[in-house]
Design a protein around this motif. Sequence first.
Motif, short mmCIF file in Angstrom:
data_model
loop_
_atom_site.label_atom_id
_atom_site.label_comp_id
_atom_site.label_asym_id
_atom_site.label_seq_id
_atom_site.Cartn_x
_atom_site.Cartn_y
_atom_site.Cartn_z
N UNK A 253 0.46 -0.76 0.15
CA UNK A 253 -0.23 -0.13 -0.01
C UNK A 253 0.82 1.47 0.10
N UNK A 254 2.42 1.25 0.68
CA UNK A 254 2.75 2.38 1.06
C UNK A 254 3.08 3.05 -0.14
N UNK A 255 4.12 1.47 -1.10
CA UNK A 255 4.66 1.40 -2.56
C UNK A 255 4.02 2.07 -3.41
N UNK A 256 2.20 1.94 -3.07
CA UNK A 256 1.13 1.97 -4.12
C UNK A 256 0.35 4.30 -4.13
N UNK B 246 -1.72 5.88 4.37
CA UNK B 246 -2.18 6.27 5.91
C UNK B 246 -3.00 4.78 5.73
N UNK B 247 -3.37 4.13 4.89
CA UNK B 247 -3.46 3.29 4.45
C UNK B 247 -2.80 2.04 5.54
N UNK B 248 -1.87 1.79 4.46
CA UNK B 248 -0.31 0.89 4.88
C UNK B 248 0.21 1.43 6.02
N UNK B 249 0.28 2.75 6.71
CA UNK B 249 0.38 3.05 8.42
C UNK B 249 -0.39 1.94 9.08
N UNK B 250 -1.68 1.92 8.67
CA UNK B 250 -3.35 0.86 9.84
C UNK B 250 -3.12 -0.30 9.31
N UNK C 235 10.68 -0.57 13.50
CA UNK C 235 11.44 0.07 12.57
C UNK C 235 10.76 0.91 11.42
N UNK C 236 9.86 0.00 10.48
CA UNK C 236 9.39 0.07 10.12
C UNK C 236 7.54 1.39 10.35
N UNK C 237 7.54 1.12 10.87
CA UNK C 237 6.83 2.21 11.82
C UNK C 237 7.02 3.68 12.19
N UNK C 238 7.97 3.32 12.46
CA UNK C 238 9.09 4.75 12.92
C UNK C 238 9.41 4.92 11.42
N UNK C 239 9.78 4.99 10.54
CA UNK C 239 10.35 5.21 9.32
C UNK C 239 8.85 5.97 8.34
N UNK C 240 8.12 5.68 9.16
CA UNK C 240 6.13 5.89 8.71
C UNK C 240 6.10 7.49 8.96
N UNK C 241 6.25 7.56 10.71
CA UNK C 241 6.15 8.25 11.28
C UNK C 241 6.65 9.93 11.10
N UNK C 242 8.55 9.45 10.03
CA UNK C 242 9.28 10.35 10.39
C UNK C 242 8.70 10.86 8.99
N UNK C 243 8.38 9.95 7.78
CA UNK C 243 7.97 10.33 6.63
C UNK C 243 6.99 11.39 6.75
N UNK C 244 5.46 11.33 7.62
CA UNK C 244 4.66 11.89 7.40
C UNK C 244 4.93 13.30 8.86
N UNK D 101 9.13 13.08 16.53
CA UNK D 101 9.37 12.77 17.88
C UNK D 101 8.65 11.14 18.08
N UNK D 102 7.88 10.72 17.01
CA UNK D 102 7.17 10.36 17.36
C UNK D 102 7.82 9.04 16.57
N UNK D 103 8.82 9.22 15.82
CA UNK D 103 9.09 8.52 14.69
C UNK D 103 10.65 7.68 15.91
N UNK D 104 11.17 9.30 16.37
CA UNK D 104 12.74 8.53 17.35
C UNK D 104 12.34 7.39 19.06
N UNK D 105 10.42 7.67 19.43
CA UNK D 105 10.23 6.74 20.35
C UNK D 105 10.14 5.47 19.53
N UNK D 106 9.34 5.44 18.41
CA UNK D 106 9.77 4.17 17.95
C UNK D 106 10.59 3.09 17.81
N UNK D 107 11.60 3.71 17.06
CA UNK D 107 13.10 4.41 16.99
C UNK D 107 13.99 3.26 17.97
N UNK D 108 13.63 3.90 19.07
CA UNK D 108 14.09 3.55 20.19
C UNK D 108 13.61 1.60 20.43
#
Length: 332
Positions: free
Chosen positions: A106-109, A113-117, A142-151, A155-162
């Motif tokens: 979904x993300x590649x397409x 938002x759908x991909x994130x869910x 790692x993937x959730x962190x990357x999605x947070x970063x892209x959107x 701050x959320x990206x950093x928390x998930x990546x930690x």
Amino acid sequence: APDWHNLTPKTLFSQIRHELKAYWGYELNAENMDAVIEKHSLQKISLLRSFALKVGLQIMLREYDFDNKNKASFSGSDIMNIFPVVKHINPRASDAYNFYTTGQNKIQAGAVTEGHELIAEALNLLNNVYGAMHGEIAQCLRMVARLCYVTGEHRDAMAYQQKAVLMSERVNGIDHPYTITEYSHLALYCFANGQVSTALKLLYRARYLALLVTGENHPEMALLDSNIALILHAVGEYELSLRFAERALAVTNASHGPRSLKAAVARHLLARTLSCLGDFRTALQHEKETYSIYKQLLGEKHEKTRESSECLRHLTQQAVVLQKRLAEAYAR
């Protein structure tokens, strides 16, 4: 006496060469291991680490002298333990895996938002199936962190990546390639949150571990060196940034070729750093090469080619201004 009592380095190397040819069809054209190491620019400590992991050997943590020919590098007391190496396939949480792969598609397409869910649902399922600690959960985080970063949710990206870093350290080990990747991702998110010194510490840590695992000439080292150079450039440490940028270009040229897109990116970074140091002539040479690569591979109308053309024009103007100032200074 058992056969291994009579084994010499020469006969062992002969057996290794024979095994390589019989099993892999690879001809090892060298007389001994030192010749192989020199020919392929291998690192002895990396070879030792790889060998120990593959045969299940635990050796004492100390400084080993591999270059002293008059003294054996190892003694019997250096071998701490031997573990059975079991080859197996890990069972997979199929529902979570399906959610994860569908989310990626979904993300590649373009449906972020759908991909994130879907990936958030996969993370929830993985936690229910595996519990708190698992390698697949670390990858999902790692993937959730990357999605947070892209959107833009840095701050959320950093928390998930930690969380991903801590889990990978526990599950995979501190020098595992996945853990090194987690460190470099966390460095990026720290930098996005304005934590520059923490980002640099993480990248230096990742570089040290990558150097231990792969040696200087691995493509991943070029990526790490480029990232370190970029952060140092951002904080005005141009001299140090230049060293990392030059190293990144050398490794990129060796692994991807001097006319690759990666080489163009490395040259552009080098040109920017050199221009900040006032060396416009060398900067222009690198940027001209960058423009030439982009023009050949992407065409004249591509955004990158136009950006490089603009950079060339800017560098030429700066070089002319500097030349005029120097001429005025000499005239006085």
